[in-house]
Design a protein around this motif. Structure first.
Motif, PDB file in Angstrom:
ATOM      1  N   GLU A  65       0.811  -1.223   0.000  1.00 27.30           N
ATOM      2  CA  GLU A  65       0.000   0.000   0.000  1.00 27.30           C
ATOM      3  C   GLU A  65       0.843   1.271   0.000  1.00 27.30           C
ATOM      4  N   TYR A  66       2.144   1.125   0.173  1.00 28.08           N
ATOM      5  CA  TYR A  66       3.011   2.283   0.373  1.00 28.08           C
ATOM      6  C   TYR A  66       2.991   3.257  -0.807  1.00 28.08           C
ATOM      7  N   SER A  67       3.086   2.758  -2.031  1.00 28.21           N
ATOM      8  CA  SER A  67       3.146   3.670  -3.183  1.00 28.21           C
ATOM      9  C   SER A  67       1.839   4.460  -3.319  1.00 28.21           C
ATOM     10  N   LYS A  68       0.711   3.828  -3.051  1.00 23.47           N
ATOM     11  CA  LYS A  68      -0.564   4.532  -3.115  1.00 23.47           C
ATOM     12  C   LYS A  68      -0.634   5.606  -2.025  1.00 23.47           C
ATOM     13  N   ALA A  69      -0.197   5.252  -0.818  1.00 26.40           N
ATOM     14  CA  ALA A  69      -0.211   6.207   0.294  1.00 26.40           C
ATOM     15  C   ALA A  69       0.712   7.390   0.004  1.00 26.40           C
ATOM     16  N   ARG A  70       1.874   7.134  -0.561  1.00 25.07           N
ATOM     17  CA  ARG A  70       2.804   8.224  -0.901  1.00 25.07           C
ATOM     18  C   ARG A  70       2.211   9.136  -1.963  1.00 25.07           C
ATOM     19  N   SER A  71       1.530   8.562  -2.951  1.00 19.91           N
ATOM     20  CA  SER A  71       0.947   9.409  -3.994  1.00 19.91           C
ATOM     21  C   SER A  71      -0.182  10.269  -3.427  1.00 19.91           C
ATOM     22  N   ASP A 116      -0.008  17.304  -0.242  1.00 20.94           N
ATOM     23  CA  ASP A 116       1.009  18.330   0.012  1.00 20.94           C
ATOM     24  C   ASP A 116       1.016  19.406  -1.065  1.00 20.94           C
ATOM     25  N   ALA A 117       0.868  19.005  -2.321  1.00 20.17           N
ATOM     26  CA  ALA A 117       0.839  19.981  -3.416  1.00 20.17           C
ATOM     27  C   ALA A 117      -0.369  20.907  -3.279  1.00 20.17           C
TER      28      ALA A 117
END
Length: 165
Positions: free
Chosen positions: A137-143, A149-150
């Motif tokens: 799930e990490y890549s989804k959470a980072r995106s 943030d943006a």
């Protein structure tokens, strides 16, 4: 899509996301407000610029050591410590400013401490994410985090201006 639903159902992720969002909003507003507050206290554009520059330089410099600190210590206490320190510092600034007692020396001191604190332990929230969710799930959470943030960075200046006014 089901991966996103799993993230939002995770209590740990929801708590992390809420805390990290609060930090991101505070950072965006602080970045806009510091020069304005410095100008209102000093009546000098140069002083306001130097304060903002000092803040950025201290934060970036402390981030070099901060990575080692975050990697070697329990992250939850670091996140809590950062929140408490930042809240206390900016509460002091608010009270002094409302009371007409804030001067540029105090502001430089608070901004310096806040920048060093952010640099030294502010990245603990991002580092904690890996221990909260699975690597699947990490890549989804980072995106999701990067998009949030943006959005906050784009909205921070106008919101900071409204709050300052």
């Amino acid at each position: 899509m089901s991966g996103t639903r799993e993230l939002w159902r995770s209590q740990g992720y929801l708590a992390w996301f809420t805390a990290d969002t609060a930090v991101a909003v505070g950072t965006a507003l602080r970045g806009f407000a510091i020069p304005l507050i410095a100008f209102s206290v000093s009546h000098s554009l140069a002083t306001a610029g130097w304060l903002a520059t000092l803040s950025a330089a201290l934060q970036q410099g402390c981030t070099l050591l901060g990575g080692a600190i975050v990697d070697r210590h329990e992250r939850k206490p670091l996140i809590i410590a950062n929140a408490i320190i930042q809240t206390l510092l900016w509460t002091v600034v608010s009270v002094l400013m409302i009371g007409g007692r804030l001067n540029i020396i105090m502001l430089f001191a608070v901004v310096g401490i806040a920048a060093c604190t952010t640099g030294l332990i502010g990245e603990a929230t991002d580092a904690a994410l890996r221990s909260i969710i699975s690597m699947r799930e990490y890549s989804k959470a980072r995106s999701i985090n990067e998009g949030r943030d943006a959005t906050i960075n784009m909205a921070g200046s106008p919101i900071g201006g409204i709050l300052y006014g």
